[in-house]
Scaffold this active site. Structure first.
Site, PDB file in Angstrom:
ATOM      1  CD  GLU A  34      29.480   8.790  28.859  1.00 26.70           C
ATOM      2  OE1 GLU A  34      30.109   8.894  27.796  1.00 26.70           O
ATOM      3  OE2 GLU A  34      28.671   9.663  29.241  1.00 26.70           O
ATOM      4  CD  GLN A  39      36.322   5.010  18.918  1.00 25.99           C
ATOM      5  OE1 GLN A  39      36.000   4.103  19.667  1.00 25.99           O
ATOM      6  NE2 GLN A  39      37.558   5.259  18.611  1.00 25.99           N
ATOM      7  N   GLY A  78      31.196  -2.658  16.151  1.00 29.28           N
ATOM      8  CA  GLY A  78      32.610  -2.444  15.811  1.00 29.28           C
ATOM      9  C   GLY A  78      33.466  -2.206  17.039  1.00 29.28           C
ATOM     10  CE1 TYR A  79      37.265   2.129  16.153  1.00 25.18           C
ATOM     11  CE2 TYR A  79      34.896   2.307  15.875  1.00 25.18           C
ATOM     12  CZ  TYR A  79      36.172   2.713  15.562  1.00 25.18           C
ATOM     13  OH  TYR A  79      36.349   3.701  14.637  1.00 25.18           O
ATOM     14  CE1 TYR A 117      33.305  12.161  27.638  1.00 24.28           C
ATOM     15  CE2 TYR A 117      33.187   9.772  27.342  1.00 24.28           C
ATOM     16  CZ  TYR A 117      32.576  11.010  27.410  1.00 24.28           C
ATOM     17  OH  TYR A 117      31.216  11.090  27.298  1.00 24.28           O
ATOM     18  CG  ASP A 135      33.019  14.263  24.165  1.00 21.91           C
ATOM     19  OD1 ASP A 135      33.079  15.517  24.207  1.00 21.91           O
ATOM     20  OD2 ASP A 135      31.951  13.656  23.966  1.00 21.91           O
TER      21      ASP A 135
END
Ligand code: SF4
Length: 351
Positions: A34, A39, A78-79, A117, A135
């Site tokens: 998850e 994203q 990313g992130y 979530y 989501d």
């Protein structure tokens, strides 16, 4: 409602994609998948999930890793705050819960990087607890089912969507139900051209009935994008190069990059500006390459790479590493892509 729940679950059991975390819905693997898939498209996240499970087969293995190791494995997704939170949460599960994920929604929510979530997903899939996930896929399915045309970012609309998702939840099979509604959003109830004739919910769907599926969900205007101009100095001496670790208040925190000057405006920097900005003298610039625009969620990065020689001894505050070693550091995708395409002198590589 009961008939719709059953139809959705039956459709899911017959059509679900074969994904590795579904084979073993333990709390660790559910949580890992998850967090990776937030994203991120399933096709891209799949490889990362497999690599994480291979390198860290349990939460204890992940907790015992060095943060640099976790960021390196995360490289390209990313992130990066997600990776740091993942690591922090693993340590907490080991320290506070003896390596067992807590089996309550509230305790799951207290873990770093776990929002409503993810807590609902783990609680329902790993522990069979009745918490409905919401989501992007679920928002699309629920707003279309009920023909909701108010902007989904509004607090009132978000609360209404959560209430409708809670009402729809199958309390006997909450894990299957949550995965089914997300799967429906990912495969049939897609943003463009939803496959309504094949949908198990089409006989009760308002958007299908009214022909409004394409314009639902309604979103408010996008936030303005920010353009940033980065200038990276690649100074190589005797096979060694200077790098630095980014600080924690910006993108790519904790990752490594070449010495950087950021400017307000686009355009290359002169030799004088480079010497002043990097606080080095006797610099000789051999080559300058402009990278392609690098797109992040709310920012566009335009980077120049300056290949130059100057005395590395004067680069106080930087870390000096060999070119071979460079690839063992977690680098932003922007730099990684540059190194894939250009050699250490700035010449374009032939692929
Ligand atoms: Fe989505 Fe169409 Fe199914 Fe409605 S009928 S839930 S719009 S796929």
């Amino acid at each position: 409602m009961t008939a719709s729940r059953t139809a959705l679950r039956n459709w899911y059991l017959e059509n679900k994609r074969d994904l590795p975390w579904r084979d073993d819905p333990s709390a660790y693997k559910t949580w890992l998948s998850e967090i990776i898939l937030q994203q991120t498209r399933v096709a891209q996240g799949l490889d990362y999930y497999l690599r994480f499970v291979e390198q860290f087969p349990s939460v204890e293995h992940l907790a015992a890793a060095h943060e640099d190791q976790v960021l390196k494995l995360w490289q390209g997704l990313g992130y990066y705050s997600r990776a740091r939170n993942l690591h922090a949460a693993a340590k907490r599960v080991v320290e506070a819960y003896e390596g067992h994920f807590p089996d309550s929604y509230e305790a799951l929510l207290s873990l770093k990087g776990v929002g409503p979530y993810t807590a609902a997903a783990i609680a329902s899939i790993a522990f069979g607890l009745p918490h409905a996930v919401v989501d992007g896929n679920v928002i699309r399915v629920i707003t279309r089912l009920h023909g909701i045309e108010a902007a989904v970012e509004l607090g009132q609309t978000a609360r209404e969507i959560q209430r409708l998702a809670d009402d729809f939840l199958d309390h006997h099979h909450p894990g299957d139900h949550n995965q089914a509604i997300m799967e429906l959003g990912a495969t049939l109830c897609t943003p463009r051209s939803p496959h309504c004739p094949a949908c198990p919910l089409n006989n009760t769907c308002m958007a299908f009935k009214n022909g409004t599926a394409e314009r639902i969900p309604v979103k408010r205007k996008k936030v303005k994008r920010r353009a940033r101009y980065f200038h990276y100095l690649i100074g190589i001496e005797s096979g060694k190069v200077a790098i630095q670790r980014r600080d924690t208040n910006d993108i790519w925190a904790g990752l490594y990059e070449f010495p950087l000057i950021e400017t307000e405006n686009k355009g290359m920097l002169s030799k004088d500006a480079l010497e002043a900005g990097f606080n080095v003298d006797q610099m000789q610039v051999h080559r300058v390459n402009a990278g392609p625009k690098h797109v992040l969620s709310h920012q566009d990065i335009f980077a120049h790479f300056y290949h130059a020689s100057f005395p590395l001894v004067k680069t106080a505050g930087y870390r000096i590493v060999s070119l071979e070693e460079l690839h063992t550091f977690a680098l932003p995708r922007l730099i990684d892509r540059y190194l894939e395409n250009y050699d250490s002198n700035g010449g374009k590589k032939r692929h």
